[in-house]
Design a protein around this motif. Structure first.
Motif, mmCIF file in Angstrom:
data_model
loop_
_atom_site.group_PDB
_atom_site.id
_atom_site.type_symbol
_atom_site.label_atom_id
_atom_site.label_comp_id
_atom_site.label_asym_id
_atom_site.label_seq_id
_atom_site.Cartn_x
_atom_site.Cartn_y
_atom_site.Cartn_z
ATOM 1 N N LYS A 1 0.920 -1.202 -0.100
ATOM 2 C CA LYS A 1 0.073 -0.034 0.192
ATOM 3 C C LYS A 1 0.869 1.202 -0.001
ATOM 4 O O LYS A 1 0.551 2.241 -0.693
ATOM 5 C CB LYS A 1 -0.890 -0.092 1.015
ATOM 6 N N GLN B 1 2.167 1.651 -3.597
ATOM 7 C CA GLN B 1 1.109 2.451 -4.304
ATOM 8 C C GLN B 1 0.644 3.706 -4.255
ATOM 9 O O GLN B 1 0.840 4.314 -5.138
ATOM 10 C CB GLN B 1 -0.293 1.507 -4.109
ATOM 11 N N SER B 2 0.840 4.117 -2.799
ATOM 12 C CA SER B 2 0.664 5.495 -2.614
ATOM 13 C C SER B 2 1.791 6.309 -2.979
ATOM 14 O O SER B 2 1.740 7.469 -3.441
ATOM 15 C CB SER B 2 0.590 5.684 -0.863
#
Length: 278
Positions: A59, A62-63
């Motif tokens: 995550k 992806q951020s």
């Protein structure tokens, strides 16, 4: 040499300050701007970590990539509005890769701009400078906060000690110095031995520069026990230098670049813009 292509390195969380400086410099000399926008990737989890840790890392990645894409879009708009020739790339390296990637991009530009925001980032500054200076064969342009950088300076201080790095810096800055009103070849505690500067330190390099139409003064300064970097900085202030040109010294130890004393001091606390070559 004439600078027709400049590289600017911008970290994803920086302000637009370094970018605007790079745009202004390219506009000043009608040069192409190459932009490398990057975010630093976190290392993947290793060992006996719970699955949840890997999920957090994915995550986060992806951020980071989303933020990088958004930053590139912003940079593209700023460059388009400036109306200059430009190309923009993005990278997502792990910390150990930053210097190598910067060096690869820097090989295809005439100089790399290291702006004040990046210079203020203690974590990234050394990695970017290491790559740009030692892995490219190209000079770097260090721009500290509170200065007005220009590649058409009126007064230049050329720090000289007869070494190869100094000769390389002088060669890289010939066109810049040729347009200046005055160039001060500055030698601190000059060595008058035959294998160094000879009986008249600075005369040889002054003659070389004069053949290129450069207006030269030779300043021989005693250090008085003060660090050479401090003497150079004070002299740059005394002569109202717009730019310092100097060689960059260092050696490799276990694949990490270690800067020499004067080089390190000038990088850590520059008082005026510096063009540095190795």
């Amino acid at each position: 040499m004439r600078f027709k292509s400049l590289l600017s390195i911008v970290e994803v969380n920086q302000t637009d300050n370094d970018l605007k400086i790079a745009i202004d410099l390219c506009s000043e000399i009608n040069a192409h701007l190459s932009m490398m926008v990057f975010a630093v990737a976190s290392l993947p989890p290793i060992g006996d970590y719970p699955i949840g840790t890997a999920d957090v890392w994915v995550k986060e990645r992806q951020s980071d990539l989303a933020a990088l894409k958004e930053r590139v879009n912003t940079v593209e708009m700023l460059v388009r509005d400036a109306g200059i020739s430009a190309s923009i790339t993005d990278e997502y390296p792990e910390p150990a890769q930053i210097g190598h990637i910067v060096g690869r991009y820097a090989r295809y530009a005439d100089a790399t701009i290291v702006g004040p925001d990046l210079l203020a980032n203690e974590t990234l500054k050394s990695k970017v400078i290491d790559g740009a200076l030692f892995e490219s064969g190209r000079p770097i342009f260090l721009i500290p906060h509170g200065t007005k950088p220009t590649l058409r300076p009126k007064r230049v201080l050329l720090a000289w000690d007869f070494a190869i790095e100094c000769a390389r810096a002088a060669r890289e800055a010939l066109d810049i110095m040729a347009s200046a009103e005055a160039v001060h070849v500055t030698i601190v505690d000059p060595d008058t031995s035959s294998i160094a500067n000879g009986p008249e330190p600075g005369a040889d390099i002054a003659g070389y520069l004069a053949h290129h139409g450069i207006k030269v003064d030779v300043d021989r300064l005693p250090s008085g026990g003060e660090p050479i970097a401090d003497v150079l900085k004070q002299h740059a202030t005394d002569i109202s230098a717009d730019l310092v040109v100097m060689g960059g010294y260092g050696h490799s130890r276990t694949r990490e670049w270690i800067f020499g004393g004067v080089t390190r001091s000038m990088i850590e606390d520059p008082s005026v813009p510096i063009l540095m070559a190795r």
